[in-house]
Design an enzyme around this catalytic site. Structure first.
Site, mmCIF file in Angstrom:
data_model
loop_
_atom_site.group_PDB
_atom_site.id
_atom_site.type_symbol
_atom_site.label_atom_id
_atom_site.label_comp_id
_atom_site.label_asym_id
_atom_site.label_seq_id
_atom_site.Cartn_x
_atom_site.Cartn_y
_atom_site.Cartn_z
ATOM 1 N N CYS A 189 -76.684 -32.065 24.216
ATOM 2 C CA CYS A 189 -76.638 -30.544 23.924
ATOM 3 C C CYS A 189 -76.998 -29.693 25.000
ATOM 4 C CB CYS A 189 -77.882 -30.403 22.803
ATOM 5 S SG CYS A 189 -77.953 -31.575 21.699
ATOM 6 N N ASP A 190 -77.931 -30.027 25.963
ATOM 7 C CA ASP A 190 -78.302 -28.860 26.823
ATOM 8 C C ASP A 190 -78.099 -29.359 28.254
ATOM 9 O OD1 ASP A 190 -79.482 -27.438 24.999
ATOM 10 O OD2 ASP A 190 -81.358 -28.508 24.674
ATOM 11 N N CYS A 193 -82.471 -33.194 24.214
ATOM 12 C CA CYS A 193 -81.055 -33.578 23.832
ATOM 13 C C CYS A 193 -80.145 -33.289 25.129
ATOM 14 C CB CYS A 193 -80.782 -32.404 22.660
ATOM 15 S SG CYS A 193 -78.785 -33.106 22.110
HETATM 16 C C1 LIG Z 1 -83.709 -29.052 21.252
HETATM 17 C C2 LIG Z 1 -82.647 -29.274 20.412
HETATM 18 C C3 LIG Z 1 -81.201 -28.534 20.841
HETATM 19 C C4 LIG Z 1 -80.271 -29.112 20.232
HETATM 20 N N1 LIG Z 1 -79.162 -28.673 20.741
HETATM 21 C C5 LIG Z 1 -77.867 -28.933 19.972
HETATM 22 C C6 LIG Z 1 -76.699 -28.244 20.302
HETATM 23 O O1 LIG Z 1 -76.747 -27.549 21.094
HETATM 24 N N2 LIG Z 1 -75.488 -28.693 19.645
HETATM 25 C C7 LIG Z 1 -75.654 -29.811 18.811
HETATM 26 O O2 LIG Z 1 -74.703 -29.990 18.236
HETATM 27 N N3 LIG Z 1 -76.674 -30.447 18.475
HETATM 28 C C8 LIG Z 1 -78.048 -30.113 18.883
HETATM 29 N N4 LIG Z 1 -79.154 -30.638 18.713
HETATM 30 C C9 LIG Z 1 -79.095 -31.602 17.882
HETATM 31 C C10 LIG Z 1 -79.102 -30.978 16.311
HETATM 32 O O3 LIG Z 1 -80.063 -30.192 16.099
HETATM 33 C C11 LIG Z 1 -79.184 -32.253 15.072
HETATM 34 O O4 LIG Z 1 -78.288 -32.921 15.428
HETATM 35 C C12 LIG Z 1 -79.077 -31.514 13.837
HETATM 36 O O5 LIG Z 1 -79.789 -30.169 13.520
HETATM 37 C C13 LIG Z 1 -79.134 -32.381 12.763
HETATM 38 O O6 LIG Z 1 -79.004 -31.914 11.372
HETATM 39 P P1 LIG Z 1 -79.521 -32.286 10.045
HETATM 40 O O7 LIG Z 1 -79.412 -31.383 9.202
HETATM 41 O O8 LIG Z 1 -79.315 -34.026 10.079
HETATM 42 O O9 LIG Z 1 -81.076 -32.295 10.667
HETATM 43 P P2 LIG Z 1 -82.170 -31.074 10.913
HETATM 44 O O10 LIG Z 1 -81.467 -30.292 11.521
HETATM 45 O O11 LIG Z 1 -83.298 -31.959 11.423
HETATM 46 O O12 LIG Z 1 -82.848 -30.605 9.519
HETATM 47 C C14 LIG Z 1 -83.682 -31.381 8.790
HETATM 48 C C15 LIG Z 1 -84.169 -30.419 7.728
HETATM 49 O O13 LIG Z 1 -84.763 -31.504 6.699
HETATM 50 C C16 LIG Z 1 -86.049 -30.721 6.377
HETATM 51 N N5 LIG Z 1 -86.817 -31.641 5.738
HETATM 52 C C17 LIG Z 1 -87.547 -32.925 6.493
HETATM 53 N N6 LIG Z 1 -88.138 -33.520 5.713
HETATM 54 C C18 LIG Z 1 -88.282 -32.820 4.375
HETATM 55 C C19 LIG Z 1 -88.806 -32.898 3.148
HETATM 56 N N7 LIG Z 1 -89.707 -34.146 2.853
HETATM 57 N N8 LIG Z 1 -88.758 -32.220 2.033
HETATM 58 C C20 LIG Z 1 -87.767 -31.003 2.264
HETATM 59 N N9 LIG Z 1 -87.102 -31.129 3.407
HETATM 60 C C21 LIG Z 1 -87.400 -31.742 4.691
HETATM 61 C C22 LIG Z 1 -86.480 -29.945 7.583
HETATM 62 O O14 LIG Z 1 -87.381 -28.895 7.088
HETATM 63 C C23 LIG Z 1 -84.981 -29.307 8.042
HETATM 64 O O15 LIG Z 1 -84.790 -28.292 7.301
HETATM 65 C C24 LIG Z 1 -80.391 -30.024 19.430
HETATM 66 C C25 LIG Z 1 -81.623 -30.618 19.030
HETATM 67 C C26 LIG Z 1 -82.763 -30.405 19.628
HETATM 68 C C27 LIG Z 1 -83.940 -30.724 19.180
#
Ligand SMILES: Cc1cc2nc3c(=O)[nH]c(=O)nc-3n(C[C@H](O)[C@H](O)[C@H](O)COP(=O)(O)OP(=O)(O)OC[C@H]3O[C@@H](n4cnc5c(N)ncnc54)[C@H](O)[C@@H]3O)c2cc1C
Length: 321
Positions: free
Chosen positions: A144-145, A141
């Site tokens: 992000c980083d 990302c």
């Molecule tokens: C290395 C890295 C660094 C990042 N740094 C930043 C940052 O500094 N700032 C920022 O704003 N964003 C950052 N991001 C992006 C950010 O993490 C994502 O945009 C954000 O986490 C998305 O949130 P979400 O809730 O949609 O999904 P996610 O955080 O991806 O969570 C998905 C959830 O769904 C669950 N899940 C999936 N399938 C199932 C299923 N079948 N049954 C039950 N549960 C399930 C998973 O276990 C997880 O808990 C970063 C991403 C990465 C990879």
């Protein structure tokens, strides 16, 4: 197969910023939400050390701590957080209908509303040195980083629009960006290719792949290989960004929910409504554009409000059979 059946007003699938924010709002609206965490409790942010851009943390915060705080905030209002994976769904087409979700292949939940927040998983090259240095200079990302590498030399892997966009973003912050393209041309749009070509501190290397990421604890360099000649070369960089795409975690909804060709869920207009009444999608699972924690949290809030309004508008749901 299914032993127990439980009826919920609101089931939240996923425990990232979208899921927990949806839970905070749903719990405060007395929807008695249950969150199933999936295989990555806390979501993608638990894989990163520093989050500097989520509002409300003037000093920044590490990803796992931030997600524990979000969970605690959701639990404060009565959210029940459970470990478990949604493994199958049977979504109703009827307004006020009951949706069925199988958890871990052995428990059935019946839900009046479902908020999907299953995120999207970044794709990596999956070579050992890259995996070892994730969080130590390897990131998926740039937005992000990238900031942590300001004034430094970095590399980015990828050839599509997102990679080109992230390369331009990094070029604004970093000293030099080396873009590695596996083929002899980019797959980005002509406009994006032109943009990349016009930025002086981006060097594009075609037919070039990562052979090894160098460094023990942190990235100290990159060994690249020209895939036509086999020639290897070491480049001095401190950050490696992988921009080869994401896979939305939406396979279990295939055939029932509308999604685009890559699997991102399609929502209606400015809402989080899917094509099934009472099923709402939030976070990265429905957002291929921004993919940030704050935008995921924003759509989690929207999904809970949409669920609350939907429940208020429907008649008394059918009884459990
Ligand atoms: C290395 C890295 C660094 C990042 N740094 C930043 C940052 O500094 N700032 C920022 O704003 N964003 C950052 N991001 C992006 C950010 O993490 C994502 O945009 C954000 O986490 C998305 O949130 P979400 O809730 O949609 O999904 P996610 O955080 O991806 O969570 C998905 C959830 O769904 C669950 N899940 C999936 N399938 C199932 C299923 N079948 N049954 C039950 N549960 C399930 C998973 O276990 C997880 O808990 C970063 C991403 C990465 C990879």
């Amino acid at each position: 197969m299914s032993e127990k059946i439980e009826r919920l007003k609101t089931l939240i699938i996923g425990s990232g910023p979208a899921g927990y924010t949806a839970a905070i709002y749903a719990a405060r609206a007395d929807l008695k939400p249950v969150v199933y965490t999936g295989m990555e409790p806390g979501g993608q942010l638990t894989t990163t050390t520093e989050v500097d851009n989520f509002p409300g943390y003037p000093e920044g915060i590490d990803g796992p701590s931030m997600m524990v705080q979000l969970q605690q905030q959701a639990e404060r209002f009565g959210t029940e957080v459970r470990i478990g994976m949604a493994t199958a769904v049977e979504l109703s087409d009827t307004i006020g209908g009951i949706h069925k979700v199988t958890i871990d292949d052995n428990k059935t939940i019946e839900a009046e509303t479902i908020i999907i927040s299953t995120g999207a998983t970044a794709k990596y090259l999956n070579i050992p040195s890259e995996q070892r240095l994730r969080g130590g200079g390897v990131s998926a990302c740039a937005v992000c980083d990238g900031f942590f590498y300001r004034g430094q030399d970095v590399a980015i892997v990828g050839a599509r629009d997102t990679a080109a966009e992230e390369a331009s973003y990094l070029a604004n912050i970093c000293n030099k960006v080396t873009m590695l393209v596996r083929k002899d041309q980019m797959r980005a749009s002509k406009a994006m290719q032109h943009r990349v070509g016009s930025i002086k501190n981006i060097e594009v290397r075609y037919n070039t792949e990562v052979d090894e990421v160098l460094g023990e604890q942190v990235v100290e360099g990159l060994r690249v290989v020209h895939n036509q000649t086999g020639e290897k070369e070491d480049i001095a960089i401190t950050g490696l960004f992988i921009a080869i795409g994401h896979k939305p975690n939406t396979d279990i909804f295939k055939g029932q929910l509308d999604m685009d060709e890559t699997g991102y869920l399609i929502t209606k207009g400015k809402s989080t409504k899917t094509n099934k009444p009472g099923v709402f999608a939030s976070g990265d699972a429905q957002d291929k554009e921004y993919r940030q924690a704050v935008t995921a949290a924003g759509t989690g809030c929207m999904a809970a409000l949409d669920a609350e309004r939907y429940l208020a508008s429907v008649e008394t749901p059918q009884e459990t059979v």
